[in-house]
Motif scaffolding. Structure first.
Motif, PDB file in Angstrom:
ATOM      1  N   CYS A  77     -19.249  50.346  32.176  1.00  0.00           N
ATOM      2  CA  CYS A  77     -19.155  49.086  30.757  1.00  0.00           C
ATOM      3  C   CYS A  77     -17.952  48.620  30.141  1.00  0.00           C
ATOM      4  O   CYS A  77     -16.844  49.661  30.362  1.00  0.00           O
ATOM      5  CB  CYS A  77     -20.532  49.462  29.914  1.00  0.00           C
ATOM      6  N   ASN A 104     -17.045  43.619  26.598  1.00  0.00           N
ATOM      7  CA  ASN A 104     -16.811  42.417  26.550  1.00  0.00           C
ATOM      8  C   ASN A 104     -18.309  41.390  26.709  1.00  0.00           C
ATOM      9  O   ASN A 104     -19.263  41.876  26.684  1.00  0.00           O
ATOM     10  CB  ASN A 104     -16.324  41.236  28.320  1.00  0.00           C
ATOM     11  N   THR A 105     -18.321  40.549  26.177  1.00  0.00           N
ATOM     12  CA  THR A 105     -19.743  40.096  25.913  1.00  0.00           C
ATOM     13  C   THR A 105     -19.860  38.311  27.174  1.00  0.00           C
ATOM     14  O   THR A 105     -21.488  38.525  27.213  1.00  0.00           O
ATOM     15  CB  THR A 105     -20.206  39.469  24.392  1.00  0.00           C
ATOM     16  N   ASN A 147     -13.646  41.534  34.807  1.00  0.00           N
ATOM     17  CA  ASN A 147     -14.901  42.000  34.180  1.00  0.00           C
ATOM     18  C   ASN A 147     -13.904  43.967  34.332  1.00  0.00           C
ATOM     19  O   ASN A 147     -14.713  44.688  34.041  1.00  0.00           O
ATOM     20  CB  ASN A 147     -15.746  42.472  34.719  1.00  0.00           C
ATOM     21  N   SER A 174     -18.444  41.217  30.908  1.00  0.00           N
ATOM     22  CA  SER A 174     -19.173  43.044  31.098  1.00  0.00           C
ATOM     23  C   SER A 174     -19.587  42.434  31.848  1.00  0.00           C
ATOM     24  O   SER A 174     -19.691  41.304  33.768  1.00  0.00           O
ATOM     25  CB  SER A 174     -20.622  42.091  30.104  1.00  0.00           C
TER      26      SER A 174
END
Length: 373
Positions: free
Chosen positions: A177, A180-181, A285, A345
């Protein structure tokens, strides 16, 4: 066989490679055991890169390294295999672990079919002795193969373990993970909205699958898109070739961080040619998400600075949809080569589908469309 048993039988203490879904058990084991550790485990930019890195490890330590990859990466190791490792040159021993995508008789995606057919032949042609591990292969059989391999390795020869689908088990669970959104599929929806009827060349993996499904959801034609289902790292070069020959048509390239890293020299060629009609979007990502989520080094580098150093007149980084939408419009209006890095993300829908058209149909529809522009 259990992945830990394989690692123990091999008996090496340094691994480097490019992640593969077929080798997810091994990748997760290495990440769980070592993480990213310069003395034990490094995820490289491409398979040639990790082969050379492993050669340096051997030169410094005298030990035999392990290089892991999907079989698509065999093409990237042919040059160092033939001109560096070969016993007629430096005789550098190495153990390759190759995930066998597209194995004959096993259903797989179109980009893996031919590569699957020639996987073992390429190893034979390069003088690499190999042993195939399947679901029924026993530990004793692998031990016997490795004993045979030891004599070849002692002579500076290279060997390979070819891993069939489902052959490695008991992998530790590793969660990948970031902070980032923005979700990649939503990012692609915003790009599609901004691009209108402009052609898009998209990179291999989930990005192309999400682009295809976005068109389905929007009830749009797939003729606008060239889905680069294989050839990781080359979508921006394909886009450059299209843009240079359609100078009056804006062209978009949807790229990924792992793909950019794999053949970063293409950015220098793009920057040198400066096609005014190309918008290069890198969805970053920091992960090889399509094959499991293992990390890339892209979260530790400045892609915007690299693009500018390569000659891109415009390069920005965005981490929200408001700034993404603004920069998409800015890129459209300025009519200069532009790069937009989008912080993303890790994760995708569990029910994400795959293109329902063939690769050949995709090519034909795309060519017919751009020839009307």
């Amino acid at each position: 066989m259990k992945v830990q048993s394989l690692v123990e039988i091999i008996g090496a203490d340094f691994y480097t490679g490019v992640p593969d879904s077929q080798l997810k058990a091994l990748c997760n084991y290495l990440m769980d055991t070592y993480g990213i550790d310069p003395h034990h485990h490094i995820i490289a930019a491409n398979e040639g890169n990790c082969t050379a890195l492993a050669a340096g490890y051997h030169l410094a330590t005298g030990k035999v390294p392990v290089v892991y990859m999907q079989n698509s990466g065999e093409g990237n190791i042919i040059n160092p295999l033939a001109s560096l490792l070969n016993d007629k040159v430096y005789a550098i021993p190495m153990i390759f672990i190759v995930g066998w995508r597209g194995e004959p008789g096993i259903h797989d995606e179109p980009q893996h079919i031919y590569q699957g057919e020639v996987t073992t032949k390429l190893l034979e042609d390069m003088g690499v002795d190999y042993f195939v591990i399947g679901q029924d292969t026993t530990d004793d059989e692998v031990k016997a193969a490795m004993e045979k391999f030891r004599g070849r390795l002692d002579k500076g020869l290279d060997v390979a373990l070819v891993i069939r689908k489902g052959a490695l088990t008991d992998a530790p669970k590793v969660k990948y993970c970031n902070n980032n959104t923005m979700v990649r599929e939503d990012i692609i929806k915003h790009i599609v909205a901004a691009s209108g009827e402009d052609p898009i060349i998209s990179t291999t993996g989930k990005a192309s699958r999400e682009l295809f499904e976005t068109r389905v959801t929007n009830d749009q034609s797939h003729k606008y898109d060239f889905l680069t289902v294989g050839s990781m790292g080359h979508s921006s070069s394909i886009a450059l070739g299209v843009a240079l020959n359609k100078p009056n048509q804006r062209i978009w390239c949807v790229d990924g961080d792992g793909a950019v890293l794999m053949h970063m020299g293409s950015m220098a060629v793009l920057g040198a040619n400066k096609p005014a009609n190309l918008i290069h979007i890198v969805i970053n990502n920091g992960a090889h998400e399509t094959v499991g989520g293992m990390p890339t080094v892209a979260s530790q580098i400045d892609l915007v600075a690299i693009a500018k150093a390569c000659g891109y007149p415009n390069a920005v980084c965005v981490d929200s949809f408001d700034t993404l939408d603004r920069e998409l419009e800015n890129a459209k209006s300025r009519k200069e080569l532009s790069l937009i890095e989008v912080k993303c993300s890790i994760g995708a829908r569990e029910d994400l589908g795959r293109p329902t058209t063939t690769a050949l149909e995709n090519k034909q529809n795309f060519m017919e469309y751009i020839n009307t522009l």
